[in-house]
Design a protein around this motif. Structure first.
Motif, PDB file in Angstrom:
ATOM      1  N   SER A 129      -9.215   2.278  -1.816  1.00 56.27           N
ATOM      2  CA  SER A 129     -10.049   2.937  -2.824  1.00 56.27           C
ATOM      3  C   SER A 129      -9.319   4.116  -3.453  1.00 56.27           C
ATOM      4  O   SER A 129      -8.609   4.853  -2.767  1.00 56.27           O
ATOM      5  CB  SER A 129     -11.334   3.419  -2.155  1.00 56.27           C
ATOM      6  OG  SER A 129     -12.243   3.841  -3.114  1.00 56.27           O
ATOM      7  N   SER A 130      -9.511   4.306  -4.766  1.00 61.76           N
ATOM      8  CA  SER A 130      -8.844   5.402  -5.463  1.00 61.76           C
ATOM      9  C   SER A 130      -9.420   6.743  -4.994  1.00 61.76           C
ATOM     10  O   SER A 130     -10.560   6.819  -4.532  1.00 61.76           O
ATOM     11  CB  SER A 130      -9.039   5.264  -6.968  1.00 61.76           C
ATOM     12  OG  SER A 130     -10.392   5.483  -7.293  1.00 61.76           O
ATOM     13  N   GLU A 131      -8.604   7.807  -5.131  1.00 61.05           N
ATOM     14  CA  GLU A 131      -9.048   9.137  -4.694  1.00 61.05           C
ATOM     15  C   GLU A 131     -10.320   9.555  -5.428  1.00 61.05           C
ATOM     16  O   GLU A 131     -11.209  10.169  -4.863  1.00 61.05           O
ATOM     17  CB  GLU A 131      -7.945  10.171  -4.932  1.00 61.05           C
ATOM     18  CG  GLU A 131      -6.703   9.966  -4.072  1.00 61.05           C
ATOM     19  CD  GLU A 131      -6.967  10.141  -2.574  1.00 61.05           C
ATOM     20  OE1 GLU A 131      -7.874  10.930  -2.219  1.00 61.05           O
ATOM     21  OE2 GLU A 131      -6.298   9.484  -1.768  1.00 61.05           O
ATOM     22  N   ARG A 132     -10.406   9.239  -6.717  1.00 59.29           N
ATOM     23  CA  ARG A 132     -11.574   9.625  -7.496  1.00 59.29           C
ATOM     24  C   ARG A 132     -12.848   8.949  -6.965  1.00 59.29           C
ATOM     25  O   ARG A 132     -13.879   9.577  -6.794  1.00 59.29           O
ATOM     26  CB  ARG A 132     -11.362   9.234  -8.955  1.00 59.29           C
ATOM     27  CG  ARG A 132     -12.558   9.499  -9.844  1.00 59.29           C
ATOM     28  CD  ARG A 132     -12.349   8.850 -11.196  1.00 59.29           C
ATOM     29  NE  ARG A 132     -11.364   9.590 -11.965  1.00 59.29           N
ATOM     30  CZ  ARG A 132     -11.695  10.456 -12.935  1.00 59.29           C
ATOM     31  NH1 ARG A 132     -12.949  10.650 -13.226  1.00 59.29           N
ATOM     32  NH2 ARG A 132     -10.785  11.112 -13.592  1.00 59.29           N
ATOM     33  N   ARG A 133     -12.698   7.642  -6.661  1.00 56.99           N
ATOM     34  CA  ARG A 133     -13.864   6.919  -6.166  1.00 56.99           C
ATOM     35  C   ARG A 133     -14.244   7.432  -4.781  1.00 56.99           C
ATOM     36  O   ARG A 133     -15.428   7.557  -4.451  1.00 56.99           O
ATOM     37  CB  ARG A 133     -13.546   5.418  -6.130  1.00 56.99           C
ATOM     38  CG  ARG A 133     -14.730   4.549  -5.798  1.00 56.99           C
ATOM     39  CD  ARG A 133     -14.557   3.137  -6.346  1.00 56.99           C
ATOM     40  NE  ARG A 133     -15.678   2.302  -5.950  1.00 56.99           N
ATOM     41  CZ  ARG A 133     -15.650   1.493  -4.881  1.00 56.99           C
ATOM     42  NH1 ARG A 133     -14.567   1.449  -4.134  1.00 56.99           N
ATOM     43  NH2 ARG A 133     -16.709   0.776  -4.574  1.00 56.99           N
ATOM     44  N   ILE A 134     -13.258   7.762  -3.963  1.00 58.71           N
ATOM     45  CA  ILE A 134     -13.534   8.324  -2.640  1.00 58.71           C
ATOM     46  C   ILE A 134     -14.308   9.626  -2.795  1.00 58.71           C
ATOM     47  O   ILE A 134     -15.296   9.871  -2.096  1.00 58.71           O
ATOM     48  CB  ILE A 134     -12.219   8.570  -1.858  1.00 58.71           C
ATOM     49  CG1 ILE A 134     -11.564   7.240  -1.504  1.00 58.71           C
ATOM     50  CG2 ILE A 134     -12.489   9.380  -0.593  1.00 58.71           C
ATOM     51  CD1 ILE A 134     -10.187   7.382  -0.884  1.00 58.71           C
ATOM     52  N   PHE A 135     -13.865  10.467  -3.750  1.00 57.68           N
ATOM     53  CA  PHE A 135     -14.519  11.760  -3.936  1.00 57.68           C
ATOM     54  C   PHE A 135     -16.000  11.596  -4.276  1.00 57.68           C
ATOM     55  O   PHE A 135     -16.862  12.209  -3.659  1.00 57.68           O
ATOM     56  CB  PHE A 135     -13.800  12.546  -5.037  1.00 57.68           C
ATOM     57  CG  PHE A 135     -14.350  13.926  -5.243  1.00 57.68           C
ATOM     58  CD1 PHE A 135     -14.128  14.908  -4.293  1.00 57.68           C
ATOM     59  CD2 PHE A 135     -15.098  14.240  -6.369  1.00 57.68           C
ATOM     60  CE1 PHE A 135     -14.635  16.181  -4.458  1.00 57.68           C
ATOM     61  CE2 PHE A 135     -15.614  15.506  -6.547  1.00 57.68           C
ATOM     62  CZ  PHE A 135     -15.380  16.480  -5.589  1.00 57.68           C
TER      63      PHE A 135
ATOM     64  N   ALA B 103     -13.054  -2.064  -3.507  1.00 53.14           N
ATOM     65  CA  ALA B 103     -11.761  -1.381  -3.385  1.00 53.14           C
ATOM     66  C   ALA B 103     -10.619  -2.399  -3.382  1.00 53.14           C
ATOM     67  O   ALA B 103      -9.583  -2.181  -3.996  1.00 53.14           O
ATOM     68  CB  ALA B 103     -11.728  -0.540  -2.114  1.00 53.14           C
ATOM     69  N   GLY B 104     -10.841  -3.533  -2.721  1.00 57.08           N
ATOM     70  CA  GLY B 104      -9.821  -4.580  -2.677  1.00 57.08           C
ATOM     71  C   GLY B 104      -9.501  -5.114  -4.064  1.00 57.08           C
ATOM     72  O   GLY B 104      -8.332  -5.224  -4.441  1.00 57.08           O
TER      73      GLY B 104
END
Lengths: 234, 224, 267
Positions: A129-135, B103-104
Motif C-alpha cells: 500500500s502507498s504511504e498516502r493510502r496508509i496515512f 494494495a496488490g
C-alpha cells in the motif's frame, strides 16, 4: 447589548479556526516527525519551537506580533488589498485563534500519530500500500480519538481566545466582538446580567468540550488496552 | 526465490546472513529467541536495512550496499506475517483482506476492480483459510487461531512472491498450532511461493520445512 | 478529499453532526456588511455612553458607526500599526499626545469631549465618618485600593493626590494595587478593601448600586491636572468628513447631556 451576535461570531470563528488548525496541525505533525535526515530534523525542531511558541508567550505579546504581521505595513497584511491590512476583520480573529490553538492540536496529533501500532503500518507497507493510502486508511483512523481530542482542545482554546484577538480584530460589536470580548465589555461597563449570561454560555460550551475530550480519552485508552490484550507479545 | 548475503550490526552481535530459497521451497530458520530471526526477516521485507551486502528477490536486486539500491517494502512484494498478527483493529476481517487486495492491484499498477469485486476476491481468500463465516467480525472478536488465519489470508491476498512468517504460531495452543501447520502445508502445495518461517520450535520446523537452517547469535550460513 | 474513511461513518456520527452544525454557523453568519462604518476606537470606560449615543450620532454624521472598545494603550498600539480606525477617544491625554507627535491625528480636530474627577469612596460595610479629616479616616482603614500608576490612568492621579497630601508613607503598607480602574471597582464591590480611589463615573455607579459611599472628590489642582477624554479624527480615516461631524457631535448638547448623566463633567 446584543448577545446573539457574539455567540454566533464565536462559533463561526472558533469553528473555522478549528478546521484550519486540525488540517494544519495534523499535516505538520505527520510531516515534521517523518523526517529522518539530520538537517531535516534540525529544521523540523526549529519549526516545532515556532509552532509551540504561542503557548509560552502572553497572549497580548502574540497579539502584538500578529498586529505587526497583519497590519497594512506587515508582510501578510500588505498582500491583502484593504487599507487596514487584515486588521479589524473577523478573519483576523480566525488567524489569531489558529495561531494560539495550533500548539495544542500539533501536540495532540503528534502524540496520537506516534501511539499508532508501528506493526500495523509495517504490515500495510509489506502489502504494497502507498504511504498516502496508509496515512488516510490506517494511521488517521487509528489515531482518530487523539486527533478528535486535539480538535476539541483547539476549539476550546479558540472559543476562549481574548488577548491576541483584541489586538488584531478589535472589539467591534456585531463585527469582531466574540464571546470573551463581549464578556470583557460587559464587565467593564458594569453590565452584570449580560456578563452572567455570556458566562453561562461559556460554561455550557466548555461542558460540551469536556465531554468530547473525555470520550476521546476513553476511546484511546480502550484501543490501547485492546492492543495490549489482543495483540500478543512484541 | 530469495538470495540474501548481508550483514547488519545489532546491539549485541552482528547478523551475518548467507542463504537462498528456491521457488516453492519452505525454509525454516530455527534458533533461540534473540538470535536475530526477526531482524533477518525485516531486512528481507525492507522494514530494516542491513549494513552491507545484497538481497535479491525473484531476480530483482532489492537491496545492495555497493550499488546503493534500497527498494521500499512496497516495491519488494514480500508478504509478512507478524507474530502479533498486526491486523488493522478498526476494520472487520473482510475489510482487512480487501485492503490487501486493493494494495496488490495498485502495486502491480493494474486497475483496481469495483468495490464489490474486491470484496468477492477477499471473501474467496477468507474461504480458503476457512474463516468465511467471520467476514464481518473485528479482529478483537476473533480467537488466536482465527486471527492468525486472517493474517495469513491478508498477506496472501496481496499476491506476494515470497512469504515471510515471524513465529506466527508460537502464541497458539497445541491443537490450534497443528491445525495451522496443516493449513500452511495445504496452501503451499502446487504454488511457486517461496516461504521463510522463523521459529524456536523444533517440532514446527520438522513438520513444515523442506529445509531447516540454524541461526545462532546472528550467524546463519547456507551451504547448499 | 475524503478525510475520514467510509467505515468510520457509524462510529463518528456525533462528530459529523457537530461538523455539519459548525459549517452551518460559519456560513449563516457571514452576511453582515453594508458600507464601511466609521470605526470609533474608544476607551472601554466610555462604552456605555457611546453605545447610548450611537443612534443619534449616526444620524448626525450620516454614517454607520462601529465602536471598538479596549484599553487606551492597546488602541494606540493598533492605530500605530495601521489599524483602520477613524476616531480615537482615549481615557488619558498622553496616548493622544503620542499619536499627535507621530502625525497620526488631524491636529485641528482634537478636542476634549468629557472630563472626570478623582474620587475616594469607602466600601459600604466600612463605617465612613465624615466628621474626621481624610488622614484620620485612612488611618483606621486596613486596606485601600489604588490604581497602578504605570498601567492605569487612575493610578497616576492617585499618586499625585497622595503625594500632595503627604500620605504616601503612612499608606504604603495598606495599599492594594489594581491594573485598571475596573479592578479597583471590583475590590470595592466585593468588600475586599475598605475603600479606594476611582473616577467620579465609577463612584456614581458604585453608589447607585449601594456598594459604596462617597467620601471626597479631589480638585484638578490636588490630582495634578484634570482628567480629560480627548477625541480626534485620525489622519488615515477613510471618511474624515463624517469623522469630523462625529467629534463635533460629541461636544453638542445631546452628547454632553448623556455624558453628564453618566457622571462625567464638562471639559
Amino acid at each position: 447589548m446584543n448577545l446573539l451576535d457574539p455567540i454566533l461570531l464565536s462559533l463561526r470563528v472558533a469553528g473555522l479556526a478549528t478546521v484550519i488548525t486540525a488540517v494544519l496541525g495534523l499535516f505538520l505533525a505527520a510531516r515534521l516527525n517523518a523526517t529522518r535526515s539530520r538537517p531535516g530534523r534540525i529544521l523540523a525542531g526549529g519549526l516545532e519551537s515556532l509552532i509551540l511558541a504561542p503557548m509560552v508567550f502572553p497572549p497580548t505579546m502574540t497579539g502584538y506580533l500578529l498586529l505587526l504581521l497583519l497590519g497594512p505595513n506587515g508582510p501578510v497584511g500588505s498582500l491583502w488589498g484593504a487599507s487596514g491590512g487584515l486588521l479589524f476583520s473577523w478573519l483576523a480573529a480566525v488567524i489569531a485563534s489558529v495561531v494560539v490553538s495550533l500548539p495544542l492540536m500539533y501536540q495532540s496529533a503528534k502524540t496520537a500519530l506516534t501511539s499508532v501500532d508501528p506493526h500495523c503500518i509495517a504490515a500495510a507497507r509489506t502489502l504494497g500500500s502507498s504511504e498516502r493510502r496508509i496515512f488516510w486508511k490506517i494511521t488517521v483512523p487509528l489515531a482518530w480519538p487523539g486527533i478528535a481530542g486535539g480538535m476539541a482542545l483547539a476549539f476550546a482554546r479558540a472559543i476562549g481566545e481574548f488577548g491576541a484577538t483584541l489586538m488584531v480584530a478589535g472589539n467591534i460589536p456585531g463585527a469582531t466582538q466574540t464571546i470573551p470580548l463581549a464578556l470583557y465589555s460587559a464587565v467593564e461597563s458594569g453590565n452584570t446580567s449580560a456578563a452572567n449570561l455570556l458566562l453561562g454560555v461559556t460554561v455550557a460550551l466548555s461542558f460540551a468540550i469536556v465531554i468530547v475530550v473525555r470520550w476521546s480519552e476513553r476511546r484511546t485508552a480502550a484501543s490501547r488496552a485492546h492492543r495490549l490484550a489482543g495483540g500478543g507479545s512484541r | 526465490m530469495i538470495q540474501a548475503n548481508c550483514t547488519r550490526r545489532l546491539p549485541e552481535f552482528v547478523l551475518d546472513v548467507s542463504l537462498s530459497v528456491a521457488p516453492g521451497e519452505t525454509l525454516v530458520i530455527q534458533g533461540e529467541s534473540g538470535a536475530g530471526k526477526t531482524s533477518l526477516l525485516e531486512c528481507i521485507a525492507g522494514l530494516a536495512a542491513p549494513d552491507c551486502g545484497t538481497i535479491i528477490i525473484n531476480q530483482v536486486t532489492v537491496w545492495s550496499s555497493q550499488d546503493r539500491i534500497n527498494l521500499s517494502p512496497q516495491e519488494r512484494a514480500a508478504g509478512f506475517v507478524f507474530q502479533d498478527t498486526a491486523l488493522f483493529p478498526h476494520m472487520c476481517a473482510l475489510e482487512n483482506v480487501s485492503f490487501a487486495v486493493t494494495a496488490g492491484y495498485r502495486r502491480r499498477h493494474e486497475t483496481v476492480p469495483q468495490k464489490k469485486a474486491v470484496a468477492a476476491l477477499a471473501q474467496q481468500e477468507l474461504e480458503r483459510l476457512g474463516i468465511a463465516h467471520l467476514a464481518h467480525a473485528r479482529p478483537r472478536m476473533l480467537s488466536g487461531g482465527e486471527r492468525q488465519r486472517l493474517a495469513l489470508a491478508r498477506a496472501l491476498a496481496a499476491q506476494p512472491s515470497v512469504l515471510l512468517l515471524d513465529e506466527p504460531f508460537s502464541a497458539l495452543d497445541r491443537k490450534t498450532r497443528e491445525e495451522m501447520w496443516r493449513i500452511v502445508r495445504e496452501l503451499k502445495t502446487g504454488t511457486r511461493l517461496s516461504l521463510v518461517l522463523v521459529t524456536h520450535d523444533h517440532e514446527e520446523a520438522q513438520v513444515l520445512a523442506d529445509r531447516i537452517l540454524q541461526i545462532d547469535r546472528g550467524l546463519i550460513h547456507d551451504d547448499a | 478529499m475524503r478525510i475520514i474513511p467510509f467505515f468510520m461513518l457509524n462510529s463518528l456520527r456525533p462528530l459529523w453532526l457537530a461538523t455539519a452544525i459548525a459549517g452551518l454557523v460559519i456560513w449563516s453568519g457571514s452576511g453582515c456588511s453594508g458600507k464601511d462604518p466609521l470605526i470609533i476606537s474608544a476607551a472601554s470606560s466610555l462604552g456605555p455612553v457611546l453605545e447610548e449615543l450611537k443612534p443619534a450620532a449616526e444620524a448626525a454624521c450620516g454614517s454607520r458607526i462601529a465602536l471598538n472598545l479596549a484599553g487606551s494603550g492597546a488602541l494606540r498600539t493598533q492605530i500605530e500599526s495601521g489599524a483602520p480606525a477613524d476616531v480615537f477617544i482615549p481615557a488619558a491625554s498622553p496616548d493622544m499626545d503620542l499619536l499627535e507627535k507621530a502625525g497620526l491625528i488631524l491636529r485641528d480636530t482634537r478636542r476634549d469631549c468629557a472630563a472626570n474627577a478623582l474620587v475616594l469612596v469607602s466600601a459600604t460595610r466600612t463605617l465612613a465618618d465624615g466628621t474626621h479629616d481624610l488622614a484620620t479616616t485612612l488611618a483606621v482603614w486596613s486596606r485601600i485600593a489604588v490604581g497602578d500608576p504605570v498601567s492605569a490612568p487612575v493610578g497616576r492621579y492617585t499618586t499625585n493626590v497622595l503625594a500632595r497630601l503627604g500620605l504616601e508613607q503612612s499608606l504604603s503598607n495598606k495599599v492594594v494595587t489594581g491594573n485598571s480602574v475596573r479592578q479597583i471597582v471590583s475590590y470595592i464591590e466585593t468588600g475586599s478593601v475598605d475603600g479606594g480611589f476611582v473616577f467620579a463615573t465609577d463612584a456614581q455607579r458604585l453608589i447607585q448600586a449601594g456598594k459604596a459611599r462617597h467620601l471626597r472628590r479631589f480638585t484638578p489642582a490636588e490630582s495634578g491636572g484634570e482628567v480629560r477624554y480627548p477625541a480626534a479624527v485620525l489622519a488615515r480615516s477613510h471618511n474624515p468628513e463624517a469623522a469630523r461631524k462625529f467629534v463635533l457631535f460629541l461636544s453638542g448638547t445631546t452628547a454632553q447631556a448623556a455624558f453628564e448623566r453618566a457622571g462625567f463633567t464638562k471639559p
